[in-house]
Design a protein around this motif. Structure first.
Motif, PDB file in Angstrom:
ATOM      1  N   LEU A  59       1.005  -1.223  -0.025  1.00  0.00           N
ATOM      2  CA  LEU A  59       0.002  -0.122  -0.039  1.00  0.00           C
ATOM      3  C   LEU A  59       0.665   1.156   0.196  1.00  0.00           C
ATOM      4  CD1 LEU A  59      -2.894  -0.961   2.464  1.00  0.00           C
ATOM      5  CD2 LEU A  59      -3.063  -0.730   0.071  1.00  0.00           C
ATOM      6  N   LEU A  60       2.100   1.275   0.749  1.00  0.00           N
ATOM      7  CA  LEU A  60       2.761   2.373   0.908  1.00  0.00           C
ATOM      8  C   LEU A  60       3.410   2.632  -0.597  1.00  0.00           C
ATOM      9  CD1 LEU A  60       4.394   4.540   2.508  1.00  0.00           C
ATOM     10  CD2 LEU A  60       6.143   2.907   2.937  1.00  0.00           C
ATOM     11  N   LEU A  61       3.981   1.387  -1.121  1.00  0.00           N
ATOM     12  CA  LEU A  61       4.642   1.569  -2.466  1.00  0.00           C
ATOM     13  C   LEU A  61       3.627   1.900  -3.476  1.00  0.00           C
ATOM     14  CD1 LEU A  61       6.851  -1.630  -2.146  1.00  0.00           C
ATOM     15  CD2 LEU A  61       7.572   0.764  -1.813  1.00  0.00           C
ATOM     16  N   GLY A  62       2.231   1.714  -3.437  1.00  0.00           N
ATOM     17  CA  GLY A  62       1.296   1.892  -4.657  1.00  0.00           C
ATOM     18  C   GLY A  62       0.502   3.018  -4.341  1.00  0.00           C
ATOM     19  N   PRO A  63      -0.717   2.520  -3.667  1.00  0.00           N
ATOM     20  CA  PRO A  63      -1.934   3.562  -3.433  1.00  0.00           C
ATOM     21  C   PRO A  63      -1.478   4.710  -2.908  1.00  0.00           C
ATOM     22  CG  PRO A  63      -2.502   1.250  -2.926  1.00  0.00           C
ATOM     23  CD  PRO A  63      -1.177   1.361  -3.329  1.00  0.00           C
ATOM     24  N   ALA A  64      -0.779   4.804  -1.870  1.00  0.00           N
ATOM     25  CA  ALA A  64      -0.246   6.238  -1.229  1.00  0.00           C
ATOM     26  C   ALA A  64       0.436   7.049  -2.262  1.00  0.00           C
ATOM     27  CB  ALA A  64       0.652   5.648  -0.172  1.00  0.00           C
ATOM     28  N   PHE A  65       1.191   6.559  -3.367  1.00  0.00           N
ATOM     29  CA  PHE A  65       1.820   7.410  -3.944  1.00  0.00           C
ATOM     30  C   PHE A  65       0.590   7.929  -5.131  1.00  0.00           C
ATOM     31  CE2 PHE A  65       3.517   7.892  -8.325  1.00  0.00           C
ATOM     32  CZ  PHE A  65       4.564   8.915  -8.215  1.00  0.00           C
ATOM     33  N   VAL A  66      -0.220   6.769  -5.623  1.00  0.00           N
ATOM     34  CA  VAL A  66      -0.972   7.279  -6.772  1.00  0.00           C
ATOM     35  C   VAL A  66      -2.019   7.784  -6.596  1.00  0.00           C
ATOM     36  CG1 VAL A  66      -2.431   4.859  -6.748  1.00  0.00           C
ATOM     37  CG2 VAL A  66      -1.564   5.805  -8.812  1.00  0.00           C
ATOM     38  N   ILE A  67      -2.810   7.809  -5.398  1.00  0.00           N
ATOM     39  CA  ILE A  67      -4.051   8.416  -5.129  1.00  0.00           C
ATOM     40  C   ILE A  67      -3.758   9.956  -5.549  1.00  0.00           C
ATOM     41  CG2 ILE A  67      -5.427   9.318  -3.308  1.00  0.00           C
ATOM     42  CD1 ILE A  67      -5.067   6.519  -2.104  1.00  0.00           C
ATOM     43  N   ALA A  68      -2.561  10.611  -4.926  1.00  0.00           N
ATOM     44  CA  ALA A  68      -2.533  12.178  -5.295  1.00  0.00           C
ATOM     45  C   ALA A  68      -1.961  12.306  -6.913  1.00  0.00           C
ATOM     46  CB  ALA A  68      -1.502  12.462  -3.981  1.00  0.00           C
ATOM     47  N   TYR A  69      -1.195  11.275  -6.969  1.00  0.00           N
ATOM     48  CA  TYR A  69      -0.710  11.371  -8.627  1.00  0.00           C
ATOM     49  C   TYR A  69      -1.582  11.503  -9.674  1.00  0.00           C
ATOM     50  CZ  TYR A  69       2.133  10.024 -12.445  1.00  0.00           C
ATOM     51  OH  TYR A  69       2.764  10.046 -13.881  1.00  0.00           O
ATOM     52  N   ILE A  70      -2.449  10.714  -9.535  1.00  0.00           N
ATOM     53  CA  ILE A  70      -4.025  10.846 -10.476  1.00  0.00           C
ATOM     54  C   ILE A  70      -4.551  12.143 -10.312  1.00  0.00           C
ATOM     55  CG2 ILE A  70      -6.060   9.628 -11.007  1.00  0.00           C
ATOM     56  CD1 ILE A  70      -4.871   7.011  -9.902  1.00  0.00           C
ATOM     57  N   PHE A  71      -5.021  12.463  -9.195  1.00  0.00           N
ATOM     58  CA  PHE A  71      -5.576  13.769  -8.959  1.00  0.00           C
ATOM     59  C   PHE A  71      -4.709  14.859  -9.715  1.00  0.00           C
ATOM     60  CE2 PHE A  71      -6.260  17.610  -6.611  1.00  0.00           C
ATOM     61  CZ  PHE A  71      -7.561  17.670  -6.662  1.00  0.00           C
ATOM     62  N   GLY A  72      -3.413  15.050  -9.382  1.00  0.00           N
ATOM     63  CA  GLY A  72      -2.637  16.003 -10.065  1.00  0.00           C
ATOM     64  C   GLY A  72      -2.402  15.839 -11.395  1.00  0.00           C
ATOM     65  N   THR A  73      -2.377  14.894 -12.109  1.00  0.00           N
ATOM     66  CA  THR A  73      -2.317  14.409 -13.351  1.00  0.00           C
ATOM     67  C   THR A  73      -3.293  14.867 -14.190  1.00  0.00           C
ATOM     68  OG1 THR A  73      -0.745  12.671 -12.938  1.00  0.00           O
ATOM     69  CG2 THR A  73      -1.975  12.710 -15.182  1.00  0.00           C
ATOM     70  N   ILE A  74      -4.667  14.372 -13.814  1.00  0.00           N
ATOM     71  CA  ILE A  74      -5.741  14.944 -14.447  1.00  0.00           C
ATOM     72  C   ILE A  74      -5.960  16.578 -14.446  1.00  0.00           C
ATOM     73  CG2 ILE A  74      -8.447  15.151 -14.147  1.00  0.00           C
ATOM     74  CD1 ILE A  74      -8.127  12.230 -13.251  1.00  0.00           C
ATOM     75  N   LEU A  75      -5.474  17.436 -13.335  1.00  0.00           N
ATOM     76  CA  LEU A  75      -5.585  18.760 -13.240  1.00  0.00           C
ATOM     77  C   LEU A  75      -4.437  19.286 -14.115  1.00  0.00           C
ATOM     78  CD1 LEU A  75      -5.999  19.559  -9.628  1.00  0.00           C
ATOM     79  CD2 LEU A  75      -7.786  19.785 -11.249  1.00  0.00           C
ATOM     80  N   ALA A  76      -3.339  18.899 -14.361  1.00  0.00           N
ATOM     81  CA  ALA A  76      -2.252  19.335 -15.139  1.00  0.00           C
ATOM     82  C   ALA A  76      -2.708  19.134 -16.580  1.00  0.00           C
ATOM     83  CB  ALA A  76      -0.982  18.677 -14.993  1.00  0.00           C
ATOM     84  N   GLY A  77      -3.242  17.989 -16.899  1.00  0.00           N
ATOM     85  CA  GLY A  77      -3.298  17.771 -18.312  1.00  0.00           C
ATOM     86  C   GLY A  77      -4.439  18.445 -19.098  1.00  0.00           C
ATOM     87  N   ALA A  78      -5.392  19.432 -18.230  1.00  0.00           N
ATOM     88  CA  ALA A  78      -6.276  20.101 -19.029  1.00  0.00           C
ATOM     89  C   ALA A  78      -5.755  21.561 -19.473  1.00  0.00           C
ATOM     90  CB  ALA A  78      -7.191  20.560 -17.958  1.00  0.00           C
ATOM     91  N   TRP A  79      -4.415  21.795 -19.014  1.00  0.00           N
ATOM     92  CA  TRP A  79      -3.875  23.033 -19.371  1.00  0.00           C
ATOM     93  C   TRP A  79      -2.529  23.253 -19.706  1.00  0.00           C
ATOM     94  CZ3 TRP A  79      -0.294  24.484 -15.502  1.00  0.00           C
ATOM     95  CH2 TRP A  79      -0.347  24.000 -14.449  1.00  0.00           C
TER      96      TRP A  79
END
Length: 436
Positions: A59-79
């Motif tokens: 969980l530390l190696l995967g989901p703990a990183f990816v939850i915030a990563y996905i949120f930020g990636t979607i925001l960044a991709g729009a602009w």
């Protein structure tokens, strides 16, 4: 470091003009993946220090990183195509470097989880912004090698983290043994502190880069454009994203558990296991990346669907993982690990490179954001914890549990993904033609 759009530099082919950008962005990708892998390097001591199971470590190696990563990636991709992309990447680098150093300050497991979340958030804009720069002037059928150069930074970053992290752990442990009265932080804490320092040099170089012009048509993009494109071509895009997610799931699972696998199956010390894994990845990773990128470029130049090539490179993954699961001793484990790392490196880059033609250039920033958000959610969110939970169920800490778990996950994912990619070849070609 870069030349303007006018003058002698503008007369050179894009590959020469963009060489500094490719090298620098590959270096930043190196740093990003090195910081992602460091907790895996320290996994055995972190589990012992905080009493964590394989499932909790996953969980530390995967989901703990990816939850915030996905949120930020979607925001960044729009602009991202309209942003000052080098500055965006530079500030992202600063944020995740500080968060990575904060891992060394953790006093509880919860502290580790929070710092890991911030690392994920900080790295979210890197891939969409970097690919937007690198593919802006890409000729038809010529983007695969640039993608491979960029993603090779990731493979080298994983290798660098394993080598440097293992070496630092061994050095700090030796110093502590020689001077037992020396009051100093634990070796794993020092590792997180020191490995964040070189990132600041990269940040300075990024701030000094001349910003490229916005993507043609990027200022006119609305979110609805990307959704309408995705809806019209949902079959090819949906299947390709599924196959790509499978590729990243296997890549992340192998990378997350490699140091622990060398400790358990090969009987090595933590520092030795990390360094041996690092040497293997140093060779196999870039070789696989360039193999995958070159293969996709060749398929496109000859008019064939890269979906076929992607299917073919998936096939050796399961047999290689089975060999790794059965291997014992450093030599056998290293050989099997090399074969699997080579195959998965080719698969990961082939998946990313063959996604680029499926999206029109003006939508590439948003498209890559969706791509990385999707594959990261599945790959990082499921890969490391799935192997960890299965390892727990087979017997946590036993010699064969981790390798067997990895082999079972690989077989269960690779064969269906190869079949899906082969079925998708006609839809892929139709969508790529529409995107030109």
């Amino acid at each position: 470091m870069t030349s303007g759009r006018d003058g002698p530099a503008a007369e050179r082919p894009p590959e020469f003009r963009l060489a500094p950008a490719v090298l620098l962005l590959a270096g930043v990708h190196f740093a990003a993946h090195a910081d992602r892998v460091l907790p895996a390097v320290a996994a055995p001591v972190l589990q012992a220090r905080f009493g964590a199971s394989d499932g909790a470590m996953g969980l530390l190696l995967g989901p703990a990183f990816v939850i915030a990563y996905i949120f930020g990636t979607i925001l960044a991709g729009a602009w991202v195509d309209r942003a000052r992309r080098y500055r965006l990447i530079a500030w992202s680098l600063v944020v995740w470097s500080l968060a990575s150093a904060a891992l060394g300050l953790a006093q509880t497991w919860e502290h580790l989880l929070v710092a890991r979340l911030v690392v994920g958030l900080g790295q979210a804009a890197l891939a969409p912004a970097a690919l937007s720069i690198l593919l802006q002037e890409s000729p038809p059928g010529g983007g695969g090698r640039r993608v491979a150069a960029f993603t090779s930074g990731a493979a080298l970053g994983r290798s660098g983290a394993l080598l440097a992290g293992g070496a630092l752990l061994a050095l700090f442990a030796a110093v502590s043994g020689a001077w037992p009265d020396l009051r100093a932080p634990a070796p794993w804490r020092l590792m997180f502190f020191l490995t964040a320092v070189p990132n600041l040099i990269l940040a300075v170089l990024l701030f000094r880069m001349a910003e490229p012009p916005p993507m043609l048509g990027a200022v006119r993009i609305a979110n609805g454009d990307a959704f309408r494109w995705a809806r019209r071509h949902r079959l090819a895009l949906g299947i390709h994203l599924t196959v790509s997610s499978a590729a990243i799931l296997l890549t992340q699972a192998l990378g997350a558990w490699a140091p622990s696998l060398f400790v358990r199956a090969a009987g090595l010390e933590q520092a030795q296991g990390a360094m041996l894994a690092g040497v293997v990845v140093l060779i196999a990773g870039p070789a696989g990346h360039f193999l995958g990128g070159s293969l996709i470029d060749r398929m496109r130049r000859t008019g064939r669907s890269p979906a076929t090539a992607l299917a073919l490179v998936f096939l050796p993954a399961a047999p290689c993982a089975a060999l790794l699961g059965a291997a014992e001793g450093p030599v056998e484990v290293a050989a099997a690990f090399f074969a699997l790392a080579l195959v998965l490196g080719a698969v990961a880059v082939a998946a990313l490179a063959s996604f680029q033609p499926l999206v029109p250039g003006r939508l590439r920033g948003a498209g890559n954001a969706v791509y990385f958000a999707t594959v990261s959610l599945v790959g990082l969110g499921l890969g490391p914890p799935l192997v960890g939970i299965l390892s727990d169920s087979l017997g946590s800490g036993s010699q064969g549990a981790l390798g067997t778990a990895l082999a079972l996950v690989t077989a269960g994912v690779a064969f269906p993904a190869a079949l899906l990619s082969y079925v998708n070849r006609a839809a892929w070609s139709k969508t790529a033609a529409a995107a030109e």
